[in-house]
Design a protein around this motif. Structure first.
Motif, PDB file in Angstrom:
ATOM      1  N   ILE A 168       0.947  -1.004   0.045  1.00 47.00           N
ATOM      2  CA  ILE A 168      -0.348   0.302   0.265  1.00 47.00           C
ATOM      3  C   ILE A 168       0.959   1.705  -0.254  1.00 47.00           C
ATOM      4  O   ILE A 168       1.365   1.610   1.275  1.00 47.00           O
ATOM      5  CB  ILE A 168      -0.708   0.020   1.168  1.00 47.00           C
ATOM      6  N   LYS A 169       0.636   2.243  -1.050  1.00 46.22           N
ATOM      7  CA  LYS A 169       1.430   3.406  -0.795  1.00 46.22           C
ATOM      8  C   LYS A 169       0.662   4.575  -0.633  1.00 46.22           C
ATOM      9  O   LYS A 169      -0.840   4.610  -1.352  1.00 46.22           O
ATOM     10  CB  LYS A 169       2.118   3.528  -2.643  1.00 46.22           C
ATOM     11  N   ILE A 170       1.175   5.226  -0.489  1.00 44.67           N
ATOM     12  CA  ILE A 170       0.519   7.156   0.003  1.00 44.67           C
ATOM     13  C   ILE A 170       1.202   8.002   0.487  1.00 44.67           C
ATOM     14  O   ILE A 170       2.453   7.904  -0.061  1.00 44.67           O
ATOM     15  CB  ILE A 170       0.364   6.746   1.786  1.00 44.67           C
ATOM     16  N   ASN A 171       0.712   8.839  -0.446  1.00 39.32           N
ATOM     17  CA  ASN A 171       0.821  10.415  -0.741  1.00 39.32           C
ATOM     18  C   ASN A 171       1.156  11.211   0.174  1.00 39.32           C
ATOM     19  O   ASN A 171       1.384  11.615   1.861  1.00 39.32           O
ATOM     20  CB  ASN A 171       0.016  10.745  -1.728  1.00 39.32           C
ATOM     21  N   PHE A 172       3.064  10.660   0.851  1.00 39.84           N
ATOM     22  CA  PHE A 172       3.718  11.104   2.055  1.00 39.84           C
ATOM     23  C   PHE A 172       3.301  12.506   2.304  1.00 39.84           C
ATOM     24  O   PHE A 172       3.355  13.197   3.627  1.00 39.84           O
ATOM     25  CB  PHE A 172       5.365  11.181   2.038  1.00 39.84           C
ATOM     26  N   TYR A 220       9.584  18.018  -0.140  1.00 39.46           N
ATOM     27  CA  TYR A 220       9.301  17.409  -1.502  1.00 39.46           C
ATOM     28  C   TYR A 220       8.522  16.138  -2.557  1.00 39.46           C
ATOM     29  O   TYR A 220       8.602  16.387  -3.163  1.00 39.46           O
ATOM     30  CB  TYR A 220      10.813  16.654  -0.747  1.00 39.46           C
ATOM     31  N   PHE A 221       8.357  15.863  -1.263  1.00 37.77           N
ATOM     32  CA  PHE A 221       7.184  14.970  -1.443  1.00 37.77           C
ATOM     33  C   PHE A 221       5.914  15.631  -2.846  1.00 37.77           C
ATOM     34  O   PHE A 221       5.393  15.547  -3.361  1.00 37.77           O
ATOM     35  CB  PHE A 221       6.326  14.125  -0.733  1.00 37.77           C
ATOM     36  N   ARG A 267       5.614  11.993  -5.467  1.00 33.25           N
ATOM     37  CA  ARG A 267       5.795  10.251  -4.859  1.00 33.25           C
ATOM     38  C   ARG A 267       4.656  10.006  -4.688  1.00 33.25           C
ATOM     39  O   ARG A 267       4.769  10.654  -3.081  1.00 33.25           O
ATOM     40  CB  ARG A 267       7.701  10.051  -4.728  1.00 33.25           C
ATOM     41  N   LYS A 268       4.737   8.575  -3.316  1.00 34.44           N
ATOM     42  CA  LYS A 268       4.105   7.342  -3.256  1.00 34.44           C
ATOM     43  C   LYS A 268       5.232   6.204  -1.536  1.00 34.44           C
ATOM     44  O   LYS A 268       6.112   6.142  -2.466  1.00 34.44           O
ATOM     45  CB  LYS A 268       3.141   7.481  -3.057  1.00 34.44           C
ATOM     46  N   LEU A 269       4.891   6.615  -0.547  1.00 35.01           N
ATOM     47  CA  LEU A 269       5.749   5.864  -0.393  1.00 35.01           C
ATOM     48  C   LEU A 269       4.771   4.443   0.668  1.00 35.01           C
ATOM     49  O   LEU A 269       3.681   4.580   0.534  1.00 35.01           O
ATOM     50  CB  LEU A 269       6.186   6.726   0.912  1.00 35.01           C
ATOM     51  N   TYR A 270       6.143   3.265   0.658  1.00 32.03           N
ATOM     52  CA  TYR A 270       4.974   2.332   1.424  1.00 32.03           C
ATOM     53  C   TYR A 270       4.575   2.715   2.921  1.00 32.03           C
ATOM     54  O   TYR A 270       5.546   2.826   3.266  1.00 32.03           O
ATOM     55  CB  TYR A 270       5.762   0.677   1.195  1.00 32.03           C
ATOM     56  N   VAL A 271       3.525   2.432   3.148  1.00 31.40           N
ATOM     57  CA  VAL A 271       3.117   2.124   4.573  1.00 31.40           C
ATOM     58  C   VAL A 271       4.483   2.014   6.013  1.00 31.40           C
ATOM     59  O   VAL A 271       4.862   2.730   6.349  1.00 31.40           O
ATOM     60  CB  VAL A 271       1.919   1.512   5.423  1.00 31.40           C
TER      61      VAL A 271
END
Length: 400
Positions: free
Chosen positions: A5-9, A185-186, A191-195
């Motif tokens: 699951i990726k989330i927009n930081f 930066y995000f 970019r999206k990050l994994y939980v």
């Protein structure tokens, strides 16, 4: 192992959840080293936390309401003249922070409190060390999108602020820099990050907190006494202290509710009081509340919800909702190309995350830089309209 699951930081929902977590979970953490009497049982606390979470959800949907025509999504428009203002704001802050750190080193006598108290020698001008706050996001955003050199500036400023945090036991000085940098930066990279990676970042922040506590409160309380300290005791003590910070403020909020302390304070006037007191004598001290057994003696934070309640009573619900609506709305405005929203939103993230401990908007270290920024931004917009410029402007959504 990565949770797929990726989330927009940079998304505000992530930080709204962070606030709910910091308000809810610490109160449930076992109290071993920091004992105090809890006003409410865990079940009542969870009920109140659920109501707070519902208010946050309500704010999110209210932020979607717009009376203006919907604009198409676009990237913020950043004129090159504004970037020069940003650089000036960063330079002033960097020079002031260097002076503060050098003076703290000179004042240090083996006790960290001596370094911490050295900032009083600067008087009101130490607030210039915060001028970078609202100029930092557009500078990072512009530099990243245009592939301009900027990392050295961030590394130097970040390093100086880190030294200030460690030397002067002022971790907020580094965190209020670090969090907006990451958020911006995000925003720029999308970019999206994994939980799991987000959880790692949280763990690093927790570790940063624990290290500073070991070097400050734990050092003064146990190491200076000359006794031997078990490493596991030190670990459990500093970990519990993190949660106790937030549990203590929640308990103060509950104490104020049960003891009818509504409309007994005026925290919202504090920044004005601090400013006026530099010019003329003024006494607007807040009433002292004796929380007795319901607080831990070392913790001085009033608690954001507690400050809202003692200021506005149950009208504080509207203040709370209004703050979160502005928070969510500012993020939506960035998506529609708002420059001022880009300047404000990354710093509002720190306001939301710190709301469990205090209302950062009431602090002069946030309020005064905000006023300075608004004055400069307003003057800038006036000059742009009064004297239309030639030359080149950069609209970021035209460059990929």
């Amino acid at each position: 192992m990565r949770v797929p699951i990726k989330i927009n930081f940079s998304h505000p929902v992530l930080y709204a959840v962070g606030f709910v977590f910091l308000f809810t979970v610490p109160y449930l953490y076992p109290s071993i080293h920091f004992r105090y009497t809890k006003v409410f049982s865990p079940s009542v606390h969870l009920l109140i936390s659920s109501f707070v979470a519902l208010l946050v959800i309500l704010s999110y949907y209210l932020s979607k309401i717009s009376f203006a025509p919907n604009k198409l999504s676009s990237k913020p428009y950043i004129p090159y003249q504004f970037i020069w203002l940003c650089k000036a704001g960063l330079l002033v802050a960097l020079l002031m922070n260097i002076l503060i750190v050098l003076h703290a080193f000179a004042a240090y006598n083996g006790n960290i409190l001596s370094a911490k108290e050295s900032i009083e020698a600067f008087g009101g001008i130490n607030i210039l060390s915060q001028t970078y706050m609202f100029f930092l996001p557009p500078y990072i955003y512009y530099s990243y999108r245009q592939k301009k050199k900027h990392k050295l500036v961030l590394l130097v400023l970040g390093f100086v602020l880190l030294i200030r945090s460690v030397l002067m036991a002022e971790r907020v000085a580094f965190l209020e820099f670090l969090v907006p940098v990451f958020v911006t930066y995000f925003l720029a990279s999308e970019r999206k990050l994994y939980v799991t990676k987000i959880l790692k970042y949280f763990s690093l922040l927790l570790l940063f907190f624990m290290v500073l506590e070991l070097s400050r409160q734990f050092y003064n309380q146990y190491i200076l006494s000359g006794g031997e300290v078990n490493p596991w005791f030190a670990l459990s003590w500093t970990l519990e202290r993190f949660f106790a910070y937030y549990a203590d403020t929640a308990n103060k909020f509950y104490y104020s509710i049960t003891h009818d302390l509504a409309f007994t304070t005026h925290h919202y006037l504090y920044p004005f009081e601090r400013i006026i007191s530099r010019i003329a004598p003024i006494d607007m001290e807040q009433p002292e509340v004796d929380y007795g057994e319901f607080r831990w003696v070392d913790f001085t934070n009033a608690g954001g919800l507690n400050m809202f309640y003692t200021d506005f009573g149950f009208f504080s619900i509207f203040a709370f909702v209004l703050l979160f609506v502005a928070f969510f709305k500012s993020f939506r405005s960035i998506q529609k190309g708002s420059l001022i929203a880009l300047c404000l939103y990354p710093n509002l993230v720190t306001v939301i995350l710190e709301l469990a401990r205090f209302v950062n908007l009431y602090n002069t270290r946030f309020f005064v830089p905000l006023v300075i920024f608004i004055i400069i931004y307003t003057l800038y917009k006036y000059l742009v309209l009064r004297f239309p410029k030639g030359g080149h402007e950069i609209q970021l959504n035209t460059i990929e």
